[in-house]
Design an enzyme around this catalytic site. Structure first.
Site, PDB file in Angstrom:
ATOM      1  N   LYS A 176       0.840  -1.207   0.000  1.00 44.34           N
ATOM      2  CA  LYS A 176       0.000   0.000   0.000  1.00 44.34           C
ATOM      3  C   LYS A 176       0.874   1.256   0.000  1.00 44.34           C
ATOM      4  CE  LYS A 176      -1.865   2.669   3.021  1.00 44.34           C
ATOM      5  NZ  LYS A 176      -1.662   3.957   2.317  1.00 44.34           N
ATOM      6  N   GLU A 250       9.176   0.668  11.090  1.00 45.26           N
ATOM      7  CA  GLU A 250      10.284   1.588  10.770  1.00 45.26           C
ATOM      8  C   GLU A 250       9.720   2.989  10.912  1.00 45.26           C
ATOM      9  OE1 GLU A 250      13.418   1.159   9.951  1.00 45.26           O
ATOM     10  OE2 GLU A 250      13.469  -1.017   9.783  1.00 45.26           O
ATOM     11  N   CYS A 285      13.808   9.946   7.051  1.00 44.11           N
ATOM     12  CA  CYS A 285      13.657   9.512   8.448  1.00 44.11           C
ATOM     13  C   CYS A 285      14.972   9.581   9.201  1.00 44.11           C
ATOM     14  CB  CYS A 285      13.112   8.090   8.477  1.00 44.11           C
ATOM     15  SG  CYS A 285      14.115   6.949   7.512  1.00 44.11           S
ATOM     16  N   GLU A 384      10.208  15.256  15.724  1.00 41.82           N
ATOM     17  CA  GLU A 384      10.582  15.117  14.322  1.00 41.82           C
ATOM     18  C   GLU A 384       9.830  16.169  13.508  1.00 41.82           C
ATOM     19  OE1 GLU A 384       9.042  11.830  11.891  1.00 41.82           O
ATOM     20  OE2 GLU A 384      11.112  11.463  11.277  1.00 41.82           O
TER      21      GLU A 384
HETATM   22  P1  NAD Z   1       2.387   8.288   8.002  1.00 45.45           P
HETATM   23  O1  NAD Z   1       2.614   7.522   9.243  1.00 45.45           O
HETATM   24  O2  NAD Z   1       1.386   9.367   8.029  1.00 45.45           O
HETATM   25  O3  NAD Z   1       1.900   7.303   6.831  1.00 45.45           O
HETATM   26  C1  NAD Z   1       2.706   6.230   6.379  1.00 45.45           C
HETATM   27  C2  NAD Z   1       1.826   5.230   5.640  1.00 45.45           C
HETATM   28  O4  NAD Z   1       0.943   4.609   6.570  1.00 45.45           O
HETATM   29  C3  NAD Z   1       0.926   5.824   4.572  1.00 45.45           C
HETATM   30  O5  NAD Z   1       0.804   4.898   3.512  1.00 45.45           O
HETATM   31  C4  NAD Z   1      -0.413   6.000   5.307  1.00 45.45           C
HETATM   32  O6  NAD Z   1      -1.509   6.005   4.420  1.00 45.45           O
HETATM   33  C5  NAD Z   1      -0.421   4.774   6.201  1.00 45.45           C
HETATM   34  N1  NAD Z   1      -1.131   4.912   7.483  1.00 45.45           N
HETATM   35  C6  NAD Z   1      -1.191   5.994   8.291  1.00 45.45           C
HETATM   36  N2  NAD Z   1      -1.870   5.696   9.428  1.00 45.45           N
HETATM   37  C7  NAD Z   1      -2.221   4.387   9.338  1.00 45.45           C
HETATM   38  C8  NAD Z   1      -2.927   3.482  10.191  1.00 45.45           C
HETATM   39  N3  NAD Z   1      -3.413   3.864  11.371  1.00 45.45           N
HETATM   40  N4  NAD Z   1      -3.102   2.207   9.786  1.00 45.45           N
HETATM   41  C9  NAD Z   1      -2.593   1.794   8.604  1.00 45.45           C
HETATM   42  N5  NAD Z   1      -1.934   2.596   7.732  1.00 45.45           N
HETATM   43  C10 NAD Z   1      -1.752   3.881   8.101  1.00 45.45           C
HETATM   44  O7  NAD Z   1       3.815   8.833   7.524  1.00 45.45           O
HETATM   45  P2  NAD Z   1       4.173   9.736   6.269  1.00 45.45           P
HETATM   46  O8  NAD Z   1       3.789  11.147   6.545  1.00 45.45           O
HETATM   47  O9  NAD Z   1       3.669   9.085   5.010  1.00 45.45           O
HETATM   48  O10 NAD Z   1       5.771   9.604   6.242  1.00 45.45           O
HETATM   49  C11 NAD Z   1       6.618  10.347   7.045  1.00 45.45           C
HETATM   50  C12 NAD Z   1       7.054   9.523   8.247  1.00 45.45           C
HETATM   51  O11 NAD Z   1       7.657   8.311   7.831  1.00 45.45           O
HETATM   52  C13 NAD Z   1       8.110  10.228   9.081  1.00 45.45           C
HETATM   53  O12 NAD Z   1       7.784  10.095  10.440  1.00 45.45           O
HETATM   54  C14 NAD Z   1       9.389   9.469   8.771  1.00 45.45           C
HETATM   55  O13 NAD Z   1      10.365   9.517   9.757  1.00 45.45           O
HETATM   56  C15 NAD Z   1       8.861   8.096   8.559  1.00 45.45           C
HETATM   57  N6  NAD Z   1       9.802   7.283   7.790  1.00 45.45           N
HETATM   58  C16 NAD Z   1      10.513   6.301   8.437  1.00 45.45           C
HETATM   59  C17 NAD Z   1      11.459   5.542   7.740  1.00 45.45           C
HETATM   60  C18 NAD Z   1      12.267   4.477   8.423  1.00 45.45           C
HETATM   61  O14 NAD Z   1      12.842   3.635   7.742  1.00 45.45           O
HETATM   62  N7  NAD Z   1      12.351   4.444   9.738  1.00 45.45           N
HETATM   63  C19 NAD Z   1      11.652   5.773   6.371  1.00 45.45           C
HETATM   64  C20 NAD Z   1      10.913   6.769   5.743  1.00 45.45           C
HETATM   65  C21 NAD Z   1       9.980   7.519   6.463  1.00 45.45           C
END
Ligand code: NAD
Length: 478
Positions: A176, A250, A285, A384
């Site tokens: 997804k 992650e 991240c 963050e």
């Molecule tokens: P987000 O958590 O808002 O969303 C990430 C994904 O999860 C999206 O596809 C979203 O639609 C889905 N999602 C959100 N809430 C959900 C839920 N309750 N149940 C199921 N799916 C859900 O994050 P974002 O804004 O897309 O990305 C930025 C974040 O990602 C930052 O916090 C960044 O640090 C993190 N990130 C972490 C890594 C890592 O490897 N640790 C890598 C890249 C980004």
């Protein structure tokens, strides 16, 4: 325009019952393409396809060598489309185009190829002597159907960190993408077909939180592999616990670049610090957003760092000389601007940026910003931000630097800069964080585990540890 109507299931695009999602450029709001939202009923169909491929398809009989070949073929298919992938990902994410070929594509290929290289020799089965006499065969079996949920900031790369090891293990996948950047991952369907990966092994459903929630709660999913914010990760972890579903998380970070007091202040250091925090418009991240400088050499390092950030070219991500593009959307820009203003109010000193760049009212641009004289207790040093903002914190000695670096609820990455790599390595080993680079901003090595201590996550991606995350062990006692 990129149009991907429906969902990619069992090797073909078929309609979903959800509405259309418009994907717009963060640079100017231009419509870039459309995908369709998958509802819970659509997720059922996708999971069923993945389960059928897992239990009855040719993938379930594949050898490690065949799976390595499939991963390599997928990488080849992506590589042959590098330009078009880089164009689309740069447009939807806002990543500067000149960085995207490396930052979004070469990194993705590195993940697939390094994984393919270790699969043929990976120990999927081993015989060992039993402590009770006789022998035990320990088998490592695919965990099953994997729900892979990824963020928008590095769509191909974060998906590769899940798909490569899941494929290596023999799993099948429902992927997804984020609704903010689903186009590059939808385009991946062409590569999946070209690579000859059997229908149903990789399925793609677009949508937002509701689609993700349906995937996480689905009884046909054996493991969730999530990359995203710590807030969403907590909810997903809790939902998986309800059904004892396996989960890898992650999550976010607030990593430190620790500059030791023997450092040589040259262009390698300054460029490294800038890249560590500003790459992908600060939306990584593992970004090294807290710059820890020795009090004895504070101004000497701060000044060239701030000057280099102030000189970065802001602009349309598609333009060749752009170094900083827009952040993902206006809501994100507003959130970052509010946090920077609050930090200045609390005593931080803006030595680069600090306000909206002139002439960029359209789109979601934020000036690359350096905030000096920050205390590690301030919100700007703890939360963050996910934008092009560095905070600079003074420390007294190595012990103090380690204490400040570790005083964070996160622990994803970091860097140590020093004229003495052995001293830097000693400091690195005391940092409570998943990876640390010495005299380089590189946040990870593709063949090695990457992941978070503390609230940066649970589990690891990359290297043999990444494959282990998609396997269940079974002992046959002979
Ligand atoms: P987000 O958590 O808002 O969303 C990430 C994904 O999860 C999206 O596809 C979203 O639609 C889905 N999602 C959100 N809430 C959900 C839920 N309750 N149940 C199921 N799916 C859900 O994050 P974002 O804004 O897309 O990305 C930025 C974040 O990602 C930052 O916090 C960044 O640090 C993190 N990130 C972490 C890594 C890592 O490897 N640790 C890598 C890249 C980004």
């Amino acid at each position: 325009m990129y149009e991907y109507e429906g969902m990619y299931v069992s090797g073909k695009w078929s309609p979903t019952s959800g509405p259309e999602i418009e994907v717009r450029s963060p640079a100017d709001g231009e419509l870039l393409g459309r995908v369709s939202e998958a509802t819970a009923a659509d997720v059922d169909v996708a999971v069923e396809a993945a389960r059928a491929a897992l239990e009855r398809g040719p993938w379930s009989r594949s050898t490690p060598a065949e799976r390595a070949a499939a991963i390599t073929a997928l990488a080849d298919a992506i590589e042959s489309r590098t330009k078009v992938f880089a164009d689309v990902v740069s447009a939807e994410v806002g990543s500067p185009r000149k960085w995207t070929t490396f930052g979004q594509l070469a990194t993705t290929l590195g993940v697939y190829r390094s994984c393919a290289a270790i699969v043929p020799d990976y120990e999927f089965e081993a015989k060992r002597p039993s402590v009770m006499g006789g022998e035990v065969v320990v088998r490592r079996l695919p965990v099953g159907v994997v729900g892979a949920i990824v963020p928008w900031n590095a769509p191909l790369f974060t998906a590769a960190l899940k798909m490569a090891p899941a494929l290596a293990a023999g799993c099948t996948i429902v992927l997804k993408p984020s609704p903010d950047a689903p186009l590059g991952l939808s385009m991946l369907s062409q590569c999946i077909e070209e690579a000859g990966i059997p229908p149903g092994v990789i399925n793609i459903v677009s949508g937002g939180v509701e689609t993700g929630v349906a995937l996480v709660a689905h009884p046909g999913v054996d493991k969730i592999s999530f990359t995203g914010s710590t807030g969403a990760g907590k909810q997903i972890g809790a939902a998986c616990a309800q059904d004892v579903r396996r989960v890898t998380l992650e999550l976010g970070g607030k990593s430190a670049a620790v500059v030791l007091d023997d450092v040589v202040v040259d262009s390698t250091l300054i460029k490294g610090l800038v890249t560590g925090v500003m790459a992908n418009n600060g939306q990584i991240c593992a970004a090294q957003t807290r710059i820890l400088l020795p009090r004895s050499r504070y101004d000497e390092i701060l000044e060239p760092f701030a000057a280099a950030v102030a000189a970065m070219r802001i602009g349309d991500p598609a333009e060749r000389d752009t170094e900083v593009g827009p952040v993902i959307n206006v809501a994100s820009r507003d959130r970052i601007e509010t946090a920077v203003a609050a930090a200045i109010e609390a005593g931080a000193r803006a030595v680069a940026g600090g306000s909206r760049p002139e002439g960029f009212d359209e789109g979601s641009y934020v000036s690359p910003t350096v905030l000096a004289d920050v205390d590690n207790d301030m919100a700007i040093a703890r939360d963050e931000l996910f934008g092009p903002v560095a905070v600079v914190i003074a420390y007294n000695d190595d012990d103090d630097a380690v204490a400040v670096a570790n005083d964070s609820e996160y622990g994803l990455a970091g860097a140590v800069w020093s004229a003495d790599p052995e001293r830097a390595t000693r400091v690195a080993t005391r940092m409570q964080t998943g990876s640390v680079s010495i005299n380089s901003p590189a946040p990870l090595d593709f063949g090695s585990p990457f992941g978070g201590f503390k609230k940066s996550g649970i589990g690891r991606e990359g290297g043999p540890e990444g494959i282990a995350a998609y396997l269940e062990s079974q002992s046959i006692i002979l």
